[in-house]
Write a protein that holds these residues in place. Structure first.
Motif, PDB file in Angstrom:
ATOM      1  N   GLN A  84      -9.051  -2.232   0.671  1.00 17.25           N
ATOM      2  CA  GLN A  84      -8.477  -3.027  -0.183  1.00 17.25           C
ATOM      3  C   GLN A  84      -8.502  -1.944  -1.156  1.00 17.25           C
ATOM      4  OE1 GLN A  84     -12.310  -5.216  -0.390  1.00 17.25           O
ATOM      5  NE2 GLN A  84     -11.448  -6.781   0.693  1.00 17.25           N
ATOM      6  N   GLN A  85      -9.291  -0.711  -1.601  1.00 15.04           N
ATOM      7  CA  GLN A  85      -8.786  -0.021  -2.302  1.00 15.04           C
ATOM      8  C   GLN A  85      -7.966   0.718  -2.622  1.00 15.04           C
ATOM      9  OE1 GLN A  85     -10.825   0.964  -5.109  1.00 15.04           O
ATOM     10  NE2 GLN A  85      -9.888   3.102  -5.246  1.00 15.04           N
ATOM     11  N   TYR A  86      -6.824   0.915  -0.982  1.00 18.98           N
ATOM     12  CA  TYR A  86      -5.749   1.373  -0.872  1.00 18.98           C
ATOM     13  C   TYR A  86      -4.867   0.739  -1.577  1.00 18.98           C
ATOM     14  CZ  TYR A  86      -2.126   3.699   1.874  1.00 18.98           C
ATOM     15  OH  TYR A  86      -0.647   3.778   2.657  1.00 18.98           O
ATOM     16  N   LEU A  87      -4.385  -0.377  -1.321  1.00 21.15           N
ATOM     17  CA  LEU A  87      -4.215  -1.584  -1.466  1.00 21.15           C
ATOM     18  C   LEU A  87      -4.034  -1.561  -3.092  1.00 21.15           C
ATOM     19  CD1 LEU A  87      -3.792  -3.792   1.133  1.00 21.15           C
ATOM     20  CD2 LEU A  87      -1.888  -2.398   0.630  1.00 21.15           C
ATOM     21  N   PHE A  88      -5.027  -1.865  -3.582  1.00 19.79           N
ATOM     22  CA  PHE A  88      -4.516  -1.729  -5.242  1.00 19.79           C
ATOM     23  C   PHE A  88      -4.114  -0.338  -5.492  1.00 19.79           C
ATOM     24  CE2 PHE A  88      -6.794  -0.254  -9.211  1.00 19.79           C
ATOM     25  CZ  PHE A  88      -6.761  -1.473 -10.028  1.00 19.79           C
ATOM     26  N   LEU A  89      -4.049   0.865  -5.681  1.00 15.18           N
ATOM     27  CA  LEU A  89      -3.256   1.332  -5.547  1.00 15.18           C
ATOM     28  C   LEU A  89      -2.117   2.467  -4.906  1.00 15.18           C
ATOM     29  CD1 LEU A  89      -6.000   4.600  -5.245  1.00 15.18           C
ATOM     30  CD2 LEU A  89      -5.646   3.962  -6.815  1.00 15.18           C
ATOM     31  N   GLU A  90      -1.622   0.870  -4.099  1.00 19.48           N
ATOM     32  CA  GLU A  90      -0.375   1.689  -2.909  1.00 19.48           C
ATOM     33  C   GLU A  90      -0.199  -0.213  -2.190  1.00 19.48           C
ATOM     34  OE1 GLU A  90       2.438   4.308  -2.493  1.00 19.48           O
ATOM     35  OE2 GLU A  90       0.988   4.302  -3.321  1.00 19.48           O
ATOM     36  N   PRO A  91       0.433  -1.554  -3.481  1.00 20.11           N
ATOM     37  CA  PRO A  91       0.353  -2.299  -3.248  1.00 20.11           C
ATOM     38  C   PRO A  91       1.174  -2.847  -2.178  1.00 20.11           C
ATOM     39  CG  PRO A  91       1.136  -2.052  -5.884  1.00 20.11           C
ATOM     40  CD  PRO A  91       0.270  -0.776  -4.787  1.00 20.11           C
ATOM     41  N   ASP A  92       2.182  -1.657  -2.249  1.00 16.64           N
ATOM     42  CA  ASP A  92       3.630  -1.490  -1.704  1.00 16.64           C
ATOM     43  C   ASP A  92       4.354  -1.521  -0.324  1.00 16.64           C
ATOM     44  OD1 ASP A  92       4.744  -3.521  -3.920  1.00 16.64           O
ATOM     45  OD2 ASP A  92       5.362  -0.472  -4.809  1.00 16.64           O
ATOM     46  N   ASP A  93       2.664  -1.299   0.683  1.00 16.12           N
ATOM     47  CA  ASP A  93       2.582  -0.641   1.106  1.00 16.12           C
ATOM     48  C   ASP A  93       2.325  -1.254   2.526  1.00 16.12           C
ATOM     49  OD1 ASP A  93       1.642   0.602   4.006  1.00 16.12           O
ATOM     50  OD2 ASP A  93       0.746   1.883   3.241  1.00 16.12           O
ATOM     51  N   ALA A  94       3.254  -2.150   2.777  1.00 16.82           N
ATOM     52  CA  ALA A  94       3.193  -3.026   3.618  1.00 16.82           C
ATOM     53  C   ALA A  94       2.558  -2.725   5.030  1.00 16.82           C
ATOM     54  CB  ALA A  94       4.897  -3.774   4.069  1.00 16.82           C
ATOM     55  N   ASP A  95       2.774  -1.685   5.653  1.00 15.36           N
ATOM     56  CA  ASP A  95       2.167  -1.206   6.973  1.00 15.36           C
ATOM     57  C   ASP A  95       0.472  -1.507   6.944  1.00 15.36           C
ATOM     58  OD1 ASP A  95       4.096  -1.298   8.437  1.00 15.36           O
ATOM     59  OD2 ASP A  95       3.732   1.302   8.449  1.00 15.36           O
ATOM     60  N   MET A  96      -0.580  -1.288   5.527  1.00 15.25           N
ATOM     61  CA  MET A  96      -1.620  -1.236   5.332  1.00 15.25           C
ATOM     62  C   MET A  96      -1.880  -3.244   5.260  1.00 15.25           C
ATOM     63  SD  MET A  96      -4.484   0.160   5.430  1.00 15.25           S
ATOM     64  CE  MET A  96      -3.998   2.039   5.536  1.00 15.25           C
ATOM     65  N   GLN A  97      -0.950  -3.320   4.473  1.00 15.05           N
ATOM     66  CA  GLN A  97      -1.366  -5.038   4.402  1.00 15.05           C
ATOM     67  C   GLN A  97      -1.392  -6.061   5.634  1.00 15.05           C
ATOM     68  OE1 GLN A  97      -1.849  -6.318   0.704  1.00 15.05           O
ATOM     69  NE2 GLN A  97      -2.477  -7.708   1.684  1.00 15.05           N
ATOM     70  N   MET A  98      -0.222  -5.538   6.599  1.00 13.09           N
ATOM     71  CA  MET A  98      -0.329  -5.904   7.866  1.00 13.09           C
ATOM     72  C   MET A  98      -1.868  -6.175   8.444  1.00 13.09           C
ATOM     73  SD  MET A  98       2.940  -5.690   9.002  1.00 13.09           S
ATOM     74  CE  MET A  98       2.914  -6.235  10.602  1.00 13.09           C
ATOM     75  N   LYS A  99      -1.889  -4.328   8.525  1.00  9.36           N
ATOM     76  CA  LYS A  99      -3.541  -4.462   9.235  1.00  9.36           C
ATOM     77  C   LYS A  99      -4.090  -4.652   8.555  1.00  9.36           C
ATOM     78  CE  LYS A  99      -2.313   0.840  10.154  1.00  9.36           C
ATOM     79  NZ  LYS A  99      -1.826   2.065  10.339  1.00  9.36           N
ATOM     80  N   LEU A 100      -4.514  -4.784   7.275  1.00  9.72           N
ATOM     81  CA  LEU A 100      -5.963  -5.614   6.592  1.00  9.72           C
ATOM     82  C   LEU A 100      -5.568  -7.095   7.306  1.00  9.72           C
ATOM     83  CD1 LEU A 100      -8.787  -5.630   4.482  1.00  9.72           C
ATOM     84  CD2 LEU A 100      -6.788  -5.887   2.689  1.00  9.72           C
ATOM     85  N   GLU A 101      -4.583  -7.506   6.590  1.00  2.00           N
ATOM     86  CA  GLU A 101      -4.520  -8.829   7.194  1.00  2.00           C
ATOM     87  C   GLU A 101      -4.834  -9.241   9.068  1.00  2.00           C
ATOM     88  OE1 GLU A 101      -0.349 -10.330   6.689  1.00  2.00           O
ATOM     89  OE2 GLU A 101      -1.100 -10.335   3.900  1.00  2.00           O
ATOM     90  N   ASP A 102      -5.096  -8.164   9.268  1.00  2.04           N
ATOM     91  CA  ASP A 102      -5.001  -8.189  11.281  1.00  2.04           C
ATOM     92  C   ASP A 102      -7.210  -8.519  11.125  1.00  2.04           C
ATOM     93  OD1 ASP A 102      -2.653  -9.189  11.647  1.00  2.04           O
ATOM     94  OD2 ASP A 102      -2.344  -6.482  12.619  1.00  2.04           O
ATOM     95  N   LEU A 103      -7.618  -7.517  10.326  1.00  2.00           N
ATOM     96  CA  LEU A 103      -8.645  -7.555  10.543  1.00  2.00           C
ATOM     97  C   LEU A 103      -9.729  -8.655   9.466  1.00  2.00           C
ATOM     98  CD1 LEU A 103      -9.706  -4.017   9.145  1.00  2.00           C
ATOM     99  CD2 LEU A 103      -9.889  -4.536  11.376  1.00  2.00           C
ATOM    100  N   LEU A 104      -8.934  -9.592   9.001  1.00  2.00           N
ATOM    101  CA  LEU A 104      -9.187 -10.724   8.011  1.00  2.00           C
ATOM    102  C   LEU A 104      -9.438 -11.654   8.476  1.00  2.00           C
ATOM    103  CD1 LEU A 104      -8.482  -9.634   4.068  1.00  2.00           C
ATOM    104  CD2 LEU A 104     -10.576  -9.351   4.872  1.00  2.00           C
ATOM    105  N   PHE A 105      -8.346 -11.480   8.807  1.00  2.00           N
ATOM    106  CA  PHE A 105      -8.113 -13.500   9.711  1.00  2.00           C
ATOM    107  C   PHE A 105      -7.603 -13.054  11.097  1.00  2.00           C
ATOM    108  CE2 PHE A 105      -5.964 -12.799   5.307  1.00  2.00           C
ATOM    109  CZ  PHE A 105      -6.675 -14.269   4.607  1.00  2.00           C
TER     110      PHE A 105
END
Length: 421
Positions: free
Chosen positions: A400-421
């Motif tokens: 979440q801290q990473y995506l706050f700094l780099e919100p356009d990183d789609a790969d990291m966003q997908m990894k976070l979603e996988d963990l959350l859901f």
């Protein structure tokens, strides 16, 4: 003046006959005209015979106590001798209505400046400006004062005023060069280049050429910078300040080979330049000469064993070459000697992790973490470590801290979603 004692004394000095010169000096004071004694005092001051010059001026002052010009001359001599109080005593006797008052203010300013009393020096110069601001020497003195004290915004208009009056050089100072350098110091590189380029190459000092080369770099005119720097080195290959800049100019042109050669030539002229060893190491690394790169970094550390920048470069090289044990030994040795940088802990975490030293790996990740909360690469690395450890809570938090700094990183966003859901 050839038959006067004054001239005979100067001839004797020129011939190295000091005892004879002293005898003729005494005769000159007794028998030559006052004008000749005054001229002799000036000549002796210029030649560095301060005691004799002082003696001649004092004789004249006793005879002409209203001649304040003599007092300023005696004050100058006192300053040369380091007798500041004596110089101030002479100047204090010169009243504002004296024709020498203006000169006394300039001498006072010199005294104050030599004593580090810059406010008093400025006050004296501004007084002189009120009296005779039209005098070029006053404007020049103020401009030089502000330039020396890095008050470039105050210096520039006074230098420009002198230039408008047709004064290109005063006391062997190139006014155009001064303006160019002053503009450079306040960050106005375009104006700085514009002024320095007005100076003919054959009349430009080496230092001014160097400044122009630096300004070309600041203005992204790398080819012009390279030409200027190489021209200087043809004149003076020992101008070692140039080699790092010239090499970096080549690097900006992606000419790493030329940069590497430049650093090597620079080191042949200056074997104690840690910056050149560091740059040579980086260039060697870029062209794939790893052994040379390592040797350059190590030599830099021989010269300065607290050069943190070089330690980090060497550590990075060891990590990339998978020389993990050597990297760990390097960094722990420096930390033990209180040479510390947060990057050391990050590198130690990676090196210990690579050899499976889990306890040290964890300790170093946690030590480094507070320092790199806004570093994308660090966050990516520690996220991978949290994942390996199965620490999902901290993995999510750091993502979440990473995506706050780099919100356009789609790969990291997908990894976070996988963990959350």
């Amino acid at each position: 003046m050839s038959t006067t004692y004054a001239q005979q004394m100067l001839d004797a000095l020129s011939a190295g006959q000091l005892e004879k010169a002293q005898q003729l000096f005494v005769k000159s004071l007794r028998q030559d005209s006052d004008d000749l004694v005054y001229s002799l005092a000036e000549e002796l001051y210029a030649l560095g015979f301060l005691n004799q010059s002082r003696r001649a001026y004092k004789k004249l002052l006793n005879k002409y106590p209203d001649e304040d010009e003599i007092r300023t001359a005696l004050a100058d001599i006192a300053i040369e001798d380091g007798n500041i109080d004596e110089a101030q005593d002479y100047l204090a006797q010169i009243m504002p209505d004296s024709t020498s008052y203006l000169q006394s203010l300039l001498v006072k300013a010199d005294i104050y400046q030599s004593e580090g009393l810059n406010e008093s020096a400025e006050h004296s110069l501004l007084q002189a400006e009120k009296i005779a601001g039209h005098e070029d020497i006053i404007q020049f003195a103020l401009a030089e004062f502000y330039f020396a004290n890095q008050a470039y915004q105050n210096a520039i208009p006074r230098y420009r005023e002198l230039l408008l009056r047709g004064q290109r050089e005063i006391s062997r100072v190139d006014i155009v060069a001064r303006i160019g350098v002053a503009y450079a110091q306040v960050g106005n590189y375009e104006n700085a280049v514009g002024y320095l380029e007005q100076i003919k190459p054959e009349t430009m000092s080496v230092d001014t050429r160097f400044q122009l080369g630096v300004l070309y770099q600041e203005n992204a005119r790398q080819e012009d910078a390279i030409k200027v720097f190489n021209d200087i080195l043809e004149i003076d290959p020992k101008y070692t300040s140039i080699y790092p800049l010239l090499g970096q100019a080549y690097e900006s042109q992606q000419d790493i080979e030329s940069a590497y050669r430049t650093y090597q030539v620079g080191l042949s002229e200056d074997e104690t330049n840690t910056r050149l060893y560091r740059l040579a190491g980086s260039a060697a690394e870029q062209i794939g000469d790893i052994d040379a790169a390592k040797a350059y970094y190590q030599q830099a550390l021989v010269l300065d064993d607290e050069d943190v920048t070089t330690i980090i470069l060497l550590s990075s090289l060891l990590l990339s070459e998978r020389q993990f044990e050597e990297d760990i030994n390097l960094l722990t040795q420096y930390i033990a000697n209180d040479v510390i940088d947060p990057q050391f802990y990050w590198d130690l975490a990676r090196a210990n992790g690579a050899i499976g030293n889990e306890e040290e790996t964890e300790k170093n990740w946690l030590t480094a973490e507070p320092y790199f909360q806004e570093n994308i690469q660090f966050l990516s690395d520690i996220i991978a470590w949290y994942h390996e450890q199965g620490n999902q809570e901290l993995e999510i938090k750091t993502m979440q801290q990473y995506l706050f700094l780099e919100p356009d990183d789609a790969d990291m966003q997908m990894k976070l979603e996988d963990l959350l859901f």
